[in-house]
Write an enzyme that holds these catalytic residues in place. Structure first.
Site, PDB file in Angstrom:
ATOM      1  N   ALA A  72      80.222  64.077  62.538  1.00  0.00           N
ATOM      2  CA  ALA A  72      81.479  63.618  61.962  1.00  0.00           C
ATOM      3  C   ALA A  72      82.600  64.070  62.903  1.00  0.00           C
ATOM      4  O   ALA A  72      82.434  65.042  63.633  1.00  0.00           O
ATOM      5  CB  ALA A  72      81.664  64.217  60.574  1.00  0.00           C
TER       6      ALA A  72
ATOM      7  N   GLY B  39      76.637  64.876  61.280  1.00  0.00           N
ATOM      8  CA  GLY B  39      76.638  63.565  60.643  1.00  0.00           C
ATOM      9  C   GLY B  39      75.852  62.524  61.426  1.00  0.00           C
ATOM     10  O   GLY B  39      75.362  61.549  60.853  1.00  0.00           O
TER      11      GLY B  39
ATOM     12  N   GLU C 262      72.397  62.999  60.312  1.00  0.00           N
ATOM     13  CA  GLU C 262      72.316  62.514  58.926  1.00  0.00           C
ATOM     14  C   GLU C 262      72.329  60.987  58.871  1.00  0.00           C
ATOM     15  O   GLU C 262      71.610  60.386  58.075  1.00  0.00           O
ATOM     16  CB  GLU C 262      73.477  63.103  58.115  1.00  0.00           C
ATOM     17  CG  GLU C 262      73.319  64.599  57.922  1.00  0.00           C
ATOM     18  CD  GLU C 262      74.570  65.259  57.365  1.00  0.00           C
ATOM     19  OE1 GLU C 262      75.653  65.087  57.970  1.00  0.00           O
ATOM     20  OE2 GLU C 262      74.475  65.953  56.343  1.00  0.00           O
TER      21      GLU C 262
ATOM     22  N   GLU D 158      76.525  72.266  61.563  1.00  0.00           N
ATOM     23  CA  GLU D 158      77.748  72.448  60.764  1.00  0.00           C
ATOM     24  C   GLU D 158      78.032  73.917  60.455  1.00  0.00           C
ATOM     25  O   GLU D 158      79.181  74.311  60.288  1.00  0.00           O
ATOM     26  CB  GLU D 158      77.636  71.660  59.442  1.00  0.00           C
ATOM     27  CG  GLU D 158      77.689  70.153  59.588  1.00  0.00           C
ATOM     28  CD  GLU D 158      76.335  69.517  59.834  1.00  0.00           C
ATOM     29  OE1 GLU D 158      75.380  70.223  60.220  1.00  0.00           O
ATOM     30  OE2 GLU D 158      76.233  68.297  59.641  1.00  0.00           O
TER      31      GLU D 158
HETATM   32  N1  DAK Z   1      83.991  65.294  66.779  1.00  0.00           N
HETATM   33  C1  DAK Z   1      85.029  64.985  67.577  1.00  0.00           C
HETATM   34  N2  DAK Z   1      84.971  64.993  68.917  1.00  0.00           N
HETATM   35  C2  DAK Z   1      83.799  65.354  69.476  1.00  0.00           C
HETATM   36  C3  DAK Z   1      82.650  65.684  68.706  1.00  0.00           C
HETATM   37  C4  DAK Z   1      82.783  65.641  67.280  1.00  0.00           C
HETATM   38  N3  DAK Z   1      81.778  65.903  66.447  1.00  0.00           N
HETATM   39  N4  DAK Z   1      81.644  65.993  69.554  1.00  0.00           N
HETATM   40  C5  DAK Z   1      82.128  65.839  70.792  1.00  0.00           C
HETATM   41  N5  DAK Z   1      83.425  65.463  70.759  1.00  0.00           N
HETATM   42  C6  DAK Z   1      84.306  65.200  71.890  1.00  0.00           C
HETATM   43  C7  DAK Z   1      84.713  66.486  72.564  1.00  0.00           C
HETATM   44  O1  DAK Z   1      85.783  67.101  71.901  1.00  0.00           O
HETATM   45  C8  DAK Z   1      85.100  65.983  73.949  1.00  0.00           C
HETATM   46  O2  DAK Z   1      86.376  65.432  73.878  1.00  0.00           O
HETATM   47  P1  DAK Z   1      87.500  65.720  75.066  1.00  0.00           P
HETATM   48  O3  DAK Z   1      87.620  67.198  75.136  1.00  0.00           O
HETATM   49  O4  DAK Z   1      86.873  65.113  76.302  1.00  0.00           O
HETATM   50  O5  DAK Z   1      88.728  65.008  74.580  1.00  0.00           O
HETATM   51  C9  DAK Z   1      84.121  64.842  74.190  1.00  0.00           C
HETATM   52  O6  DAK Z   1      83.630  64.464  72.897  1.00  0.00           O
HETATM   53  C10 DAK Z   1      82.946  65.253  75.037  1.00  0.00           C
HETATM   54  O7  DAK Z   1      82.358  66.417  74.481  1.00  0.00           O
HETATM   55  P2  DAK Z   1      82.012  67.718  75.338  1.00  0.00           P
HETATM   56  O8  DAK Z   1      82.954  67.881  76.479  1.00  0.00           O
HETATM   57  O9  DAK Z   1      81.900  68.852  74.379  1.00  0.00           O
HETATM   58  O10 DAK Z   1      80.574  67.315  75.924  1.00  0.00           O
HETATM   59  P3  DAK Z   1      79.348  68.299  76.294  1.00  0.00           P
HETATM   60  O11 DAK Z   1      78.349  67.433  76.954  1.00  0.00           O
HETATM   61  O12 DAK Z   1      79.848  69.517  76.989  1.00  0.00           O
HETATM   62  O13 DAK Z   1      78.774  68.790  74.855  1.00  0.00           O
HETATM   63  C11 DAK Z   1      78.023  68.460  72.569  1.00  0.00           C
HETATM   64  C12 DAK Z   1      78.221  67.843  73.991  1.00  0.00           C
HETATM   65  C13 DAK Z   1      77.543  67.359  71.646  1.00  0.00           C
HETATM   66  C14 DAK Z   1      76.953  69.575  72.626  1.00  0.00           C
HETATM   67  C15 DAK Z   1      79.380  69.082  72.112  1.00  0.00           C
HETATM   68  O14 DAK Z   1      80.408  68.101  72.246  1.00  0.00           O
HETATM   69  C16 DAK Z   1      79.357  69.531  70.667  1.00  0.00           C
HETATM   70  O15 DAK Z   1      78.852  70.617  70.332  1.00  0.00           O
HETATM   71  N6  DAK Z   1      79.964  68.712  69.775  1.00  0.00           N
HETATM   72  C17 DAK Z   1      80.086  69.043  68.371  1.00  0.00           C
HETATM   73  C18 DAK Z   1      78.783  68.859  67.697  1.00  0.00           C
HETATM   74  C19 DAK Z   1      78.876  69.227  66.238  1.00  0.00           C
HETATM   75  O16 DAK Z   1      79.268  70.354  65.868  1.00  0.00           O
HETATM   76  N7  DAK Z   1      78.549  68.247  65.393  1.00  0.00           N
HETATM   77  C20 DAK Z   1      78.650  68.466  63.977  1.00  0.00           C
HETATM   78  C21 DAK Z   1      79.966  67.939  63.545  1.00  0.00           C
HETATM   79  S1  DAK Z   1      80.298  68.439  61.904  1.00  0.00           S
HETATM   80  C22 DAK Z   1      81.480  66.889  54.805  1.00  0.00           C
HETATM   81  C23 DAK Z   1      80.473  65.997  55.103  1.00  0.00           C
HETATM   82  C24 DAK Z   1      79.910  65.939  56.347  1.00  0.00           C
HETATM   83  C25 DAK Z   1      80.322  66.796  57.309  1.00  0.00           C
HETATM   84  C26 DAK Z   1      81.301  67.707  57.016  1.00  0.00           C
HETATM   85  C27 DAK Z   1      81.881  67.753  55.794  1.00  0.00           C
HETATM   86  N8  DAK Z   1      82.078  66.918  53.490  1.00  0.00           N
HETATM   87  C28 DAK Z   1      81.532  66.091  52.451  1.00  0.00           C
HETATM   88  C29 DAK Z   1      83.288  67.640  53.254  1.00  0.00           C
HETATM   89  C30 DAK Z   1      79.731  66.703  58.612  1.00  0.00           C
HETATM   90  C31 DAK Z   1      80.104  67.472  59.564  1.00  0.00           C
HETATM   91  C32 DAK Z   1      79.666  67.261  60.943  1.00  0.00           C
HETATM   92  O17 DAK Z   1      78.985  66.363  61.345  1.00  0.00           O
END
Ligand code: DAK
Length: 258
Positions: free
Chosen positions: A65, A109, A112, A132
């Site tokens: 997400a 997400g 998921e 998360e």
């Molecule tokens: N959201 C927004 N931007 C993201 C992103 C994300 N999930 N993942 C990556 N990006 C963006 C980065 O910010 C970066 O943007 P710039 O800095 O270039 O502007 C660009 O994509 C490239 O990412 P990286 O530079 O980080 O690339 P790397 O190859 O170094 O790393 C990575 C790739 C996938 C390992 C890393 O980007 C990463 O760890 N990303 C986050 C992964 C993550 O934590 N995913 C889970 C998201 S939380 C809810 C329901 C559902 C949810 C929450 C609440 N409720 C009902 C309340 C769900 C939550 C989630 O899914």
């Protein structure tokens, strides 16, 4: 409808949706999820489409997400706005099969979303995870429920509590993905599977999907009874007559989806 966050195309009787926010690694924001839902609904209603594929880019199916969009949400925002349920859950209402063709990151997400599809074909570079916990939340789009059903409690706990990633080999061994293919063959293999499914009786295909989904949500005896009744019902279709006649006559079946 014009789409800004996805690309929509068809190949024969297969509808393809490509997630398309490359700069954000296909992070799933509300606009993208609205578009995805609308595209899938349109394919589901289209009699010429028999199967769908959701895919992303080589680097990311979807990295979760959109954290930037979520960062300032309050409880009242997400609760009153029915965040996730409002548009993400729509995928579960799609009655024709949906394949997730995953390469690169399928995190949070993104993982998921892949699990909401009927099965996952992964390329060798695919990585799955529910990170998360690192953000101070938990999976919120079914991860704590679908992951244990797919890979068992031990691995699901490991993934959700440590936030570690699972590579394609581990994911296949654990039962999360149905097959692994070389990266350059991901779309070719996924399309071949989807075209095969689309060539069968749509009614039988939908009945198979509906019956297997019952295995997740009820008791074994209720599921077996549901399956038996669906099986009986299929004898009322022209496709059953055609499918069995074709076998007896040693020819290819020509299903009319009636
Ligand atoms: N959201 C927004 N931007 C993201 C992103 C994300 N999930 N993942 C990556 N990006 C963006 C980065 O910010 C970066 O943007 P710039 O800095 O270039 O502007 C660009 O994509 C490239 O990412 P990286 O530079 O980080 O690339 P790397 O190859 O170094 O790393 C990575 C790739 C996938 C390992 C890393 O980007 C990463 O760890 N990303 C986050 C992964 C993550 O934590 N995913 C889970 C998201 S939380 C809810 C329901 C559902 C949810 C929450 C609440 N409720 C009902 C309340 C769900 C939550 C989630 O899914």
């Amino acid at each position: 409808m014009t789409y800004e966050n996805i690309l929509v195309s068809t190949e024969g009787a297969v509808g393809i949706v490509t997630l398309n926010r490359p700069k954000q690694l296909n992070a799933l924001n509300d606009a993208l999820m609205d578009e995805l839902g609308a595209a899938l609904k349109a394919f589901d209603a289209d009699g010429n489409i028999g199967c769908m594929i959701i895919t992303g880019s080589e680097k990311a199916f979807a990295a979760g997400a959109d954290i930037g969009a979520m960062a300032t949400y309050t409880f009242s925002d997400v609760y009153k706005g029915d965040y996730i349920t409002r548009n993400w859950e729509l995928i579960r209402t799609i009655r024709k099969p949906v394949i997730a063709a995953v390469s690169g990151f399928a995190l949070g997400g993104g993982c998921e979303l892949a699990m909401m599809c009927d099965f996952i074909i992964a390329s060798e570079n695919a990585k799955f995870g529910q990170p998360e916990i690192k953000l101070g939340v938990i999976p919120g789009a079914g991860g704590t429920q679908r992951l244990p059903r797919a890979v068992g409690k031990a691995k699901a706990m490991d993934m959700a509590l440590t936030g570690r990633m699972m590579d394609a080999t581990e994911a296949e061994r654990a039962g999360l993905v149905s097959r692994i293919v070389p990266l350059e063959k991901l779309m070719e293999e996924s399309l071949a599977a989807a075209l095969m499914i689309a060539g069968y009786s749509q009614i039988a295909v939908m009945a198979a999907k509906e019956s297997i989904n019952r295995a997740y949500e009820g008791t074994l005896s209720d599921g077996v009874m549901f399956e038996r009744r669906m099986f009986h019902a299929l004898f009322a279709t022209q496709d059953q007559k055609e499918g069995m006649a074709a076998f007896v006559e040693k020819r290819k079946a020509n299903f009319s989806h009636q």
